[in-house]
Design a protein around this motif. Structure first.
Motif, PDB file in Angstrom:
ATOM      1  N   MET A 490     -16.353  44.609 -28.785  1.00 53.95           N
ATOM      2  CA  MET A 490     -15.134  44.114 -28.968  1.00 53.95           C
ATOM      3  C   MET A 490     -14.510  44.446 -27.822  1.00 53.95           C
ATOM      4  O   MET A 490     -14.248  45.856 -27.386  1.00 53.95           O
ATOM      5  CB  MET A 490     -14.223  44.851 -30.094  1.00 53.95           C
ATOM      6  CG  MET A 490     -15.048  44.460 -31.373  1.00 53.95           C
ATOM      7  SD  MET A 490     -14.805  43.073 -32.290  1.00 53.95           S
ATOM      8  CE  MET A 490     -13.075  42.937 -32.865  1.00 53.95           C
ATOM      9  N   SER A 491     -13.596  43.699 -27.067  1.00 60.88           N
ATOM     10  CA  SER A 491     -12.977  44.114 -25.845  1.00 60.88           C
ATOM     11  C   SER A 491     -11.792  43.300 -25.959  1.00 60.88           C
ATOM     12  O   SER A 491     -11.195  42.315 -26.769  1.00 60.88           O
ATOM     13  CB  SER A 491     -13.617  43.464 -24.614  1.00 60.88           C
ATOM     14  OG  SER A 491     -14.006  42.274 -24.808  1.00 60.88           O
ATOM     15  N   GLN A 492     -10.856  43.376 -24.966  1.00 61.54           N
ATOM     16  CA  GLN A 492      -9.545  42.872 -24.723  1.00 61.54           C
ATOM     17  C   GLN A 492      -8.579  42.826 -25.816  1.00 61.54           C
ATOM     18  O   GLN A 492      -8.130  41.755 -26.370  1.00 61.54           O
ATOM     19  CB  GLN A 492      -9.648  41.205 -24.288  1.00 61.54           C
ATOM     20  CG  GLN A 492     -10.433  41.037 -22.987  1.00 61.54           C
ATOM     21  CD  GLN A 492     -10.579  39.552 -22.651  1.00 61.54           C
ATOM     22  OE1 GLN A 492      -9.845  38.512 -23.203  1.00 61.54           O
ATOM     23  NE2 GLN A 492     -11.563  39.228 -22.023  1.00 61.54           N
ATOM     24  N   LEU A 493      -8.696  44.005 -26.541  1.00 62.62           N
ATOM     25  CA  LEU A 493      -7.697  44.273 -27.656  1.00 62.62           C
ATOM     26  C   LEU A 493      -6.271  44.298 -27.347  1.00 62.62           C
ATOM     27  O   LEU A 493      -5.821  45.150 -26.742  1.00 62.62           O
ATOM     28  CB  LEU A 493      -8.193  45.645 -28.252  1.00 62.62           C
ATOM     29  CG  LEU A 493      -9.520  45.677 -29.177  1.00 62.62           C
ATOM     30  CD1 LEU A 493      -9.937  46.991 -29.322  1.00 62.62           C
ATOM     31  CD2 LEU A 493      -9.196  44.724 -30.358  1.00 62.62           C
ATOM     32  N   LYS A 494      -5.695  43.271 -28.000  1.00 64.04           N
ATOM     33  CA  LYS A 494      -4.083  43.496 -28.061  1.00 64.04           C
ATOM     34  C   LYS A 494      -3.452  43.211 -29.296  1.00 64.04           C
ATOM     35  O   LYS A 494      -4.104  42.387 -30.294  1.00 64.04           O
ATOM     36  CB  LYS A 494      -3.735  42.025 -27.107  1.00 64.04           C
ATOM     37  CG  LYS A 494      -4.107  42.329 -25.624  1.00 64.04           C
ATOM     38  CD  LYS A 494      -3.631  41.135 -25.094  1.00 64.04           C
ATOM     39  CE  LYS A 494      -4.046  41.064 -23.724  1.00 64.04           C
ATOM     40  NZ  LYS A 494      -5.474  41.058 -23.375  1.00 64.04           N
ATOM     41  N   LEU A 495      -2.630  44.026 -29.925  1.00 65.69           N
ATOM     42  CA  LEU A 495      -1.644  43.654 -30.899  1.00 65.69           C
ATOM     43  C   LEU A 495      -0.382  43.308 -30.929  1.00 65.69           C
ATOM     44  O   LEU A 495       0.220  43.743 -29.740  1.00 65.69           O
ATOM     45  CB  LEU A 495      -1.678  45.108 -31.717  1.00 65.69           C
ATOM     46  CG  LEU A 495      -1.257  45.307 -33.058  1.00 65.69           C
ATOM     47  CD1 LEU A 495      -1.925  44.435 -33.824  1.00 65.69           C
ATOM     48  CD2 LEU A 495      -1.228  46.581 -33.574  1.00 65.69           C
ATOM     49  N   TYR A 496      -0.104  42.485 -31.382  1.00 65.85           N
ATOM     50  CA  TYR A 496       1.321  41.918 -31.243  1.00 65.85           C
ATOM     51  C   TYR A 496       1.996  41.911 -32.653  1.00 65.85           C
ATOM     52  O   TYR A 496       1.442  42.203 -33.591  1.00 65.85           O
ATOM     53  CB  TYR A 496       1.274  40.231 -30.898  1.00 65.85           C
ATOM     54  CG  TYR A 496       0.644  39.876 -29.698  1.00 65.85           C
ATOM     55  CD1 TYR A 496       1.229  39.709 -28.463  1.00 65.85           C
ATOM     56  CD2 TYR A 496      -0.919  39.728 -29.628  1.00 65.85           C
ATOM     57  CE1 TYR A 496       0.529  39.433 -27.256  1.00 65.85           C
ATOM     58  CE2 TYR A 496      -1.492  39.304 -28.315  1.00 65.85           C
ATOM     59  CZ  TYR A 496      -0.838  39.294 -27.218  1.00 65.85           C
ATOM     60  OH  TYR A 496      -1.403  38.874 -26.091  1.00 65.85           O
TER      61      TYR A 496
END
Length: 584
Positions: A490-496
């Protein structure tokens, strides 16, 4: 107001080149004049009937559209974020007069306070190209960004988002938009257009003892024997990896989890408590620092308001030898720094906005790649009342949604392993062909009381509507992901988060629904805490006759630049190519 100014068009004169024929000077001059006049008329007609450029000066549509601002690079986590220098709340139209009072910023990603921005040069606002024909044959759709003339001052152009449409009854409740008694929901494209970054895992401090990672690997297994059989995630610099593809019975293996903790450095008005049976006998209460601390003997709890600082925690432990109290202080310190996600904006100065509101509407974005195994990976999100488990089945190439109602006092961080395999899926759908072992982008959102799942930029099923009981306590662990029986990365983890439409200082559509006329629109700014819009205007609506058009392109944005020639330095504006984009 988000006021727009119309840039002066640049017209280039076009002349005729020489030829084999003799042309007298008067004919050449006349041809030049005619070409110039024709070009001028063409530009005038284009601006009048087709498209026109406008520049944004204020920040009520940030971060979607930027007014005058500074581009700040956080010295701690290195993320770049905009910091506004002009807002709708400014009484002085000249932004330069208020810049001097806004010299400190807070990083919205890692929470670093006190970033000095006084020497950072100011950027111009976004320049919009507006389609003036867009609404000649159809009215604006909900969530459209529109440009219109200010009803009070028709010579001024504003940009906002159309939210209430003609004939509707609109009300703002709990940060949501309610239309005719029902919540107004955004589709996938509209969610992406309005989402606001909460945390980007790729930008984390590497040399900061004060910082705690927001994503943490956890092990819920209590039995030592079972723990020895559990495969756990390995945290890399920008990713998490699990090696579980050799498990023979994935369905019998506990899920390995990575949880999101919204960690803050300091401050806050939240209340945190930990169990404490009794106050230490050797601790004089009068010596305890005045830092929002309180012992509740009736309920055997130790409380603190806001985040407990290391200095205060250290001072408390120096005042006693009670080991039980030591552990309580340590637990209180760690728990008090994990808070619900709120509607704070890095664009706004922290001391010029009211009390932040907790936000339940979130979107997780991550790139997933798996290399083997026959198990599954799961994304869980909660609004504090129920848990919504999105299960990606590796063998069936299928996505399923499961719903689990939480008992009182239980959260996704304290309950046992999810047993969705024993329940029935609410909805299932096959994976798109673009989602392969090489990787794909998944997005799961819990926005506008619906669960939406997208893979590689396209929803995989119809959003599932959900209910939200009133007075739900915001969860401290709102999202996590897990897997079992699979080799996965799991990569490029972003939370909006979604826009939270504030009710404070508002006059219309707050205490009661506001009914729109047959040709009226209710408009709101994305930067809700500082936006002057239909909630606050004396005349809250925008008549259809005042519509100018729909912006479709952010074009020719600029940023400050320096050119050094010898010992002289020239300040100029250069193109900012990263900000050029089409608007949805």
């Amino acid at each position: 107001m988000t006021q727009l100014s119309t840039p002066t068009p640049t017209v280039n004169a076009v002349g005729t080149s020489g030829s084999d024929f003799d042309v007298d000077e008067r004919g050449t001059f006349r041809a030049l004049v005619e070409a110039f006049v024709s070009l001028f008329i063409a530009v005038l007609l284009f601006r009048t009937f087709a498209a026109e450029g406008y520049m944004i000066s204020t920040g009520s549509m940030a971060p979607c559209l930027l007014g005058f601002h500074k581009r700040i690079v956080c010295p701690t986590c290195q993320i770049t974020f905009p910091f506004g220098t002009a807002y709708d709340t400014d009484e002085d139209p000249d932004a330069e007069s208020v810049v001097a009072n806004r010299t400190r910023a807070v990083c919205p990603n890692c929470g670093q306070h006190g970033i000095d921005v006084s020497e950072v040069p100011r950027n111009h606002g976004d320049q919009l190209l507006v389609n003036k024909q867009a609404y000649l044959y159809r009215p604006p759709r909900r969530w459209d960004v529109i440009v219109f003339r200010n009803p009070a001052h028709p010579t001024e152009a504003y940009v906002k988002r159309a939210v209430g449409l003609p004939g509707e009854r609109i009300q703002i409740q709990g940060g949501d938009v309610i239309i005719d008694g029902q919540i107004a929901r955004k589709n996938y494209a509209q969610q992406v257009a309005t989402r606001i970054l909460v945390h980007d895992h790729d930008y984390r401090p590497t040399d900061d003892d004060e910082f705690e990672p927001h994503w943490k690997c956890v092990d819920e297994t209590e039995d030592d024997l079972e723990r020895s059989k559990t495969t756990v995630w390995t945290a890399g610099s920008k990713s998490f990896q699990l090696r579980g593809g050799n498990v023979r019975r994935p369905d019998k293996t506990p899920l390995a989890w990575v949880e999101y903790h919204h960690w803050i450095r300091s401050g806050g008005l939240h209340d945190t408590s930990v169990p404490l049976s009794q106050w230490p006998e050797d601790l004089n209460s009068s010596l305890v620092p005045d830092a929002g601390l309180k012992f509740d003997p009736k309920n055997s709890e130790f409380h603190v308001t806001g985040a407990l600082s290391k200095e205060v925690a250290r001072k408390l432990m120096e005042l006693t030898t009670d080991q039980v109290f030591y552990r309580a202080v340590q637990d209180l310190y760690e728990a008090s720094h994990i808070v619900p996600i709120s509607d704070e904006y890095g664009y706004n100065p922290p001391d010029e906005v009211g009390t932040p509101n907790p936000v339940l509407d979130l979107m997780l974005s991550a790139r997933v790649a798996w290399q083997g195994g026959a198990g599954e990976f799961v994304v869980e999100m909660t609004n504090g009342a129920s848990v919504y488990s999105v299960v990606f089945d590796i063998v069936r190439r299928e996505v399923s949604l499961f719903v689990d109602v939480l008992p009182d006092g239980v959260t996704i961080g304290t309950r046992a392993d999810t047993r969705h395999s024993e329940s029935e899926a609410v909805v299932s759908a096959p994976w798109p062909s673009s989602f392969t072992e090489a990787g794909g982008l998944i997005e799961v959102s819990l926005i506008d009381r619906q669960v939406l799942i997208a893979i590689n930029g396209k929803p995989v099923m119809e959003p599932a509507a959900i209910d939200l009981p009133r007075n739900v306590q915001p969860p401290r662990i709102p999202v996590r992901f897990g897997a079992r029986g699979v080799d996965i990365k799991m990569s490029q983890l972003k939370l909006y988060r979604d826009v939270y439409y504030t009710e404070s200082r508002s006059r219309h559509a707050v205490n009661r629904p506001y009914e729109l006329g047959p040709d009226e629109f209710f408009v709101l700014g994305d930067n809700s805490p500082v936006s002057h819009d239909s909630r606050r205007w004396d005349k809250p609506t925008v008549p259809r006759k005042h519509l100018i058009g729909k912006p479709f392109l952010v074009h020719l944005p600029s940023k400050p630049g320096n050119l050094r020639i010898g010992n002289q330095e020239i300040h100029l504006r250069i193109p900012d190519w990263e900000r050029i984009r089409f608007l949805r």
